[in-house]
Design an enzyme around this catalytic site. Structure first.
Site, mmCIF file in Angstrom:
data_model
loop_
_atom_site.group_PDB
_atom_site.id
_atom_site.type_symbol
_atom_site.label_atom_id
_atom_site.label_comp_id
_atom_site.label_asym_id
_atom_site.label_seq_id
_atom_site.Cartn_x
_atom_site.Cartn_y
_atom_site.Cartn_z
ATOM 1 N N ASP A 33 86.615 -12.372 21.884
ATOM 2 C CA ASP A 33 85.214 -12.152 21.531
ATOM 3 C C ASP A 33 84.775 -10.799 22.098
ATOM 4 O O ASP A 33 85.122 -10.437 23.232
ATOM 5 C CB ASP A 33 84.347 -13.286 22.099
ATOM 6 C CG ASP A 33 82.981 -13.322 21.448
ATOM 7 O OD1 ASP A 33 82.708 -14.259 20.674
ATOM 8 O OD2 ASP A 33 82.180 -12.394 21.698
ATOM 9 N N ILE A 34 83.989 -10.063 21.320
ATOM 10 C CA ILE A 34 83.549 -8.733 21.740
ATOM 11 C C ILE A 34 82.540 -8.809 22.892
ATOM 12 O O ILE A 34 82.338 -7.825 23.618
ATOM 13 C CB ILE A 34 82.945 -7.979 20.523
ATOM 14 C CG1 ILE A 34 82.958 -6.484 20.736
ATOM 15 C CG2 ILE A 34 81.549 -8.481 20.195
ATOM 16 C CD1 ILE A 34 82.615 -5.691 19.486
ATOM 17 N N ASN A 88 79.765 -23.511 16.688
ATOM 18 C CA ASN A 88 78.350 -23.481 16.349
ATOM 19 C C ASN A 88 78.231 -23.602 14.833
ATOM 20 O O ASN A 88 78.917 -22.884 14.097
ATOM 21 C CB ASN A 88 77.712 -22.172 16.831
ATOM 22 C CG ASN A 88 77.701 -22.056 18.343
ATOM 23 O OD1 ASN A 88 77.598 -23.054 19.040
ATOM 24 N ND2 ASN A 88 77.825 -20.836 18.849
ATOM 25 N N GLY A 94 73.094 -21.525 16.766
ATOM 26 C CA GLY A 94 73.632 -20.293 17.329
ATOM 27 C C GLY A 94 74.694 -19.623 16.488
ATOM 28 O O GLY A 94 75.271 -18.619 16.909
ATOM 29 N N GLN A 95 74.952 -20.144 15.272
ATOM 30 C CA GLN A 95 75.979 -19.491 14.441
ATOM 31 C C GLN A 95 75.428 -18.197 13.861
ATOM 32 O O GLN A 95 74.352 -18.188 13.254
ATOM 33 C CB GLN A 95 76.431 -20.416 13.301
ATOM 34 C CG GLN A 95 77.605 -19.833 12.518
ATOM 35 C CD GLN A 95 78.163 -20.782 11.460
ATOM 36 O OE1 GLN A 95 77.577 -21.830 11.186
ATOM 37 N NE2 GLN A 95 79.283 -20.405 10.871
ATOM 38 N N SER A 96 76.154 -17.101 14.081
ATOM 39 C CA SER A 96 75.722 -15.800 13.565
ATOM 40 C C SER A 96 76.748 -15.174 12.625
ATOM 41 O O SER A 96 76.421 -14.242 11.903
ATOM 42 C CB SER A 96 75.430 -14.842 14.732
ATOM 43 O OG SER A 96 76.591 -14.629 15.508
ATOM 44 N N HIS A 101 84.506 -20.315 13.111
ATOM 45 C CA HIS A 101 85.264 -19.876 14.287
ATOM 46 C C HIS A 101 85.003 -20.842 15.420
ATOM 47 O O HIS A 101 83.875 -21.273 15.654
ATOM 48 C CB HIS A 101 84.877 -18.450 14.710
ATOM 49 C CG HIS A 101 83.396 -18.236 14.797
ATOM 50 N ND1 HIS A 101 82.612 -18.038 13.683
ATOM 51 C CD2 HIS A 101 82.549 -18.213 15.858
ATOM 52 C CE1 HIS A 101 81.355 -17.907 14.054
ATOM 53 N NE2 HIS A 101 81.287 -18.017 15.373
ATOM 54 N N HIS A 103 84.974 -21.151 19.452
ATOM 55 C CA HIS A 103 84.963 -20.372 20.694
ATOM 56 C C HIS A 103 85.851 -21.107 21.700
ATOM 57 O O HIS A 103 85.557 -22.259 22.046
ATOM 58 C CB HIS A 103 83.557 -20.291 21.283
ATOM 59 C CG HIS A 103 82.549 -19.567 20.446
ATOM 60 N ND1 HIS A 103 82.128 -18.282 20.733
ATOM 61 C CD2 HIS A 103 81.859 -19.945 19.341
ATOM 62 C CE1 HIS A 103 81.211 -17.902 19.841
ATOM 63 N NE2 HIS A 103 81.029 -18.895 18.992
HETATM 64 P P1 5GP Z 1 78.539 -17.395 16.717
HETATM 65 O O1 5GP Z 1 77.264 -16.830 17.275
HETATM 66 O O2 5GP Z 1 78.553 -17.253 15.195
HETATM 67 O O3 5GP Z 1 78.908 -18.762 17.165
HETATM 68 O O4 5GP Z 1 79.708 -16.482 17.285
HETATM 69 C C1 5GP Z 1 79.982 -15.219 16.768
HETATM 70 C C2 5GP Z 1 80.768 -14.496 17.824
HETATM 71 O O5 5GP Z 1 81.368 -13.378 17.246
HETATM 72 C C3 5GP Z 1 79.883 -14.004 18.984
HETATM 73 O O6 5GP Z 1 80.325 -14.596 20.207
HETATM 74 C C4 5GP Z 1 80.097 -12.504 18.954
HETATM 75 O O7 5GP Z 1 80.153 -11.924 20.250
HETATM 76 C C5 5GP Z 1 81.390 -12.354 18.201
HETATM 77 N N1 5GP Z 1 81.497 -11.108 17.480
HETATM 78 C C6 5GP Z 1 80.534 -10.537 16.706
HETATM 79 N N2 5GP Z 1 80.974 -9.363 16.191
HETATM 80 C C7 5GP Z 1 82.238 -9.203 16.666
HETATM 81 C C8 5GP Z 1 83.224 -8.180 16.484
HETATM 82 O O8 5GP Z 1 83.025 -7.170 15.795
HETATM 83 N N3 5GP Z 1 84.418 -8.351 17.129
HETATM 84 C C9 5GP Z 1 84.677 -9.443 17.901
HETATM 85 N N4 5GP Z 1 85.884 -9.497 18.488
HETATM 86 N N5 5GP Z 1 83.773 -10.427 18.084
HETATM 87 C C10 5GP Z 1 82.572 -10.309 17.473
#
Ligand code: 5GP
Ligand code: ZN
Length: 115
Positions: A33-34, A88, A94-96, A101, A103
């Site tokens: 994760d970034i 999520n 919290g899904q973005s 995916h 975590h």
């Molecule tokens: P969500 O919020 O959808 O559950 O998780 C999305 C995840 O993707 C977040 O934890 C966010 O830090 C990660 N993420 C977003 N953009 C990037 C990216 O460009 N590279 C990587 N490695 N992770 C990313």
């Protein structure tokens, strides 16, 4: 659902965008994760695009099993096999990114305040 061609994680799968892949199997890849929230914070995703874990489970349960087993493998390598696996589902949860995916969170003693 965003089209796969617009999807960030589909571009990691295809190699169109670079990311650090830390594991893979037939149906899934894992990358860091970034914005890590713990010493171990890896995302595990199916190679095929589905919006969320329920859609993946319905359409391709074998790929979901590969996502889960890859999470376990990464956690065995990096956190003695002890980890939390979080999907999520939906913006209010919290899904973005709308390519499913998990975590994989670990590498420390985790607290518990999920809401
Ligand atoms: P969500 O919020 O959808 O559950 O998780 C999305 C995840 O993707 C977040 O934890 C966010 O830090 C990660 N993420 C977003 N953009 C990037 C990216 O460009 N590279 C990587 N490695 N992770 C990313
Ligand atoms: Zn995608």
């Amino acid at each position: 659902m965003s089209l796969p061609s617009d999807c960030l994680f589909c571009q990691f799968v295809s190699g169109a965008l670079a990311t650090e892949i830390v594991g893979q199997n037939r149906n899934a890849i894992a990358f860091r994760d970034i914005n890590p929230q713990a010493p171990l914070h890896v995302l595990v995703i199916p190679r095929e695009h589905y919006a969320d874990v329920a859609a993946l489970a319905l359409a391709n349960p074998e790929a979901l099993a590969d996502v889960v087993s890859l999470a376990q493998e990464v956690a065995m390598d990096e956190a003695d096999g002890e980890y939390r696996l979080i999907f999520n589902s939906g913006p209010s949860a919290g899904q973005s990114v709308f390519h499913v995916h998990g975590h994989v969170i670990g590498g420390t003693r985790l607290g518990w305040s999920p809401a």
